[in-house]
Design an enzyme around this catalytic site. Structure first.
Site, short mmCIF file in Angstrom:
data_model
loop_
_atom_site.label_atom_id
_atom_site.label_comp_id
_atom_site.label_asym_id
_atom_site.label_seq_id
_atom_site.Cartn_x
_atom_site.Cartn_y
_atom_site.Cartn_z
N THR A 1 0.46 5.36 -1.55
CA THR A 1 0.11 6.50 -0.70
C THR A 1 0.72 7.79 -1.24
OG1 THR A 1 1.89 5.86 0.79
CG2 THR A 1 -0.32 5.27 1.47
N THR B 1 5.50 -1.86 2.30
CA THR B 1 4.71 -2.85 3.04
C THR B 1 5.44 -3.20 4.33
OG1 THR B 1 3.95 -5.14 3.10
CG2 THR B 1 5.69 -4.64 1.54
N CYS C 1 -27.55 -7.78 -19.05
CA CYS C 1 -28.30 -9.02 -18.85
C CYS C 1 -28.95 -9.07 -17.47
CB CYS C 1 -27.38 -10.23 -19.04
SG CYS C 1 -26.38 -10.65 -17.58
N HIS D 1 -3.90 -8.89 -5.90
CA HIS D 1 -5.26 -8.63 -5.41
C HIS D 1 -6.18 -8.10 -6.50
CE1 HIS D 1 -3.46 -8.35 -1.09
NE2 HIS D 1 -3.64 -9.59 -1.49
N ASP E 1 -4.83 -0.46 -7.97
CA ASP E 1 -5.12 0.80 -8.64
C ASP E 1 -4.63 0.90 -10.08
OD1 ASP E 1 -2.28 1.27 -8.24
OD2 ASP E 1 -2.79 1.90 -6.20
N ALA F 1 0.81 -1.22 0.00
CA ALA F 1 0.00 0.00 0.00
C ALA F 1 0.84 1.27 0.00
CB ALA F 1 -0.94 -0.01 1.20
ZN ZN Z 1 -24.19 -10.03 -17.96
#
Ligand code: ZN
Length: 242
Positions: free
Chosen positions: A27, A191, A153, A122, A107, A23
């Site tokens: 920052t 980290t 849909c 992640h 990000d 992270a």
């Molecule tokens: Zn869909």
């Protein structure tokens, strides 16, 4: 010899660097860590739940609308720009010195800075899929949706982000292990190395130079060749590429 010149020398002498970031890398682009003390305080106050609860699979299932409210407010920073750390890592890759960026951030700023081989443990806010028909949607579609983002849909569109209680993508994880185990230099930045899977991945490193760049100490400081307790962008911006 200053720590920066030690770092410079290690980078000069390596052409198989892998970077692993947390992270703290984001920052400096103005993206706060939602698990920080103030992040926890604010989420408890507004949602009555901790960040870990709010970004969990069960919360997504049981409180889908609140999940998206929290997600859009606290995990998505659409206008964030790459900082000197992202830019230097992209330059190091172009120069053939850095083989992979492994990140816990969602990000997409490494790609925005020009990095090509980015392993996103992640996931990423820029990829979003309908849970029913798998159609892909971009971030703007999610941000412009009121309440729960829905596909044409009717299916719910889920961000391609790994929530708490969900497993990591095996392919990404295996690739990260592969790059780390072959690297001669591993730079870990932004980290504190206490959160899974960061701590586990470090154990696959067989190279000779482990560099830790983090504002605070980490449990691995005593194993590192070089520890720099400074901001990562500020540190990497001082590195020159020959
Ligand atoms: Zn869909």
């Amino acid at each position: 010899m200053t720590k920066i010149s030690q770092l410079q020398e290690i980078i000069n002498n390596s052409d198989n660097i892998v970077f692993f970031g947390g992270a703290g890398v984001s920052t400096e682009s103005g993206i706060p860590d939602f698990r920080s003390e103030s992040g926890i305080f604010n989420s408890l106050k507004k949602y009555g739940a901790s960040p870990e609860q709010l970004v969990s699979h069960s919360y997504y299932i049981d409180h889908t609308e609140e999940f998206f409210n929290y997600y859009k407010e606290n995990l998505v920073f659409k206008d964030a720009e790459p900082n000197p750390a992202h830019l230097k890592l992209a330059e190091l890759e172009k120069a053939g010195k850095l083989k992979a960026v492994i990140t816990q951030n969602i990000d997409g700023l490494h790609q925005k800075a020009g990095s090509v081989n980015v392993l996103e443990l992640h996931g990423c806010i820029h990829r979003n899929y309908c849970e029913f028909c798998q159609r892909e949607y971009d971030l703007n579609y999610i941000l412009n949706s009121k309440g729960i983002p829905r596909c044409e849909c009717g299916g719910i569109i889920k961000p391609d982000v790994v929530l708490y209680e969900e497993p990591l993508n095996n392919e990404v994880l295996n690739s990260a292990v592969n790059f780390i185990s072959k690297a001669d230099t591993l730079i870990i930045g932004g980290t504190s190395l206490v959160v899974y899977p960061a701590a586990g991945l470090i154990n696959y490193f067989n190279g000779s130079k482990l560099i830790l760049i983090n504002k605070s100490q980490t449990p691995y400081d005593n194993l590192a060749s070089l520890v720099i307790n400074e901001a990562i962008g500020e540190t990497l911006s001082q590195i020159k590429i020959e």
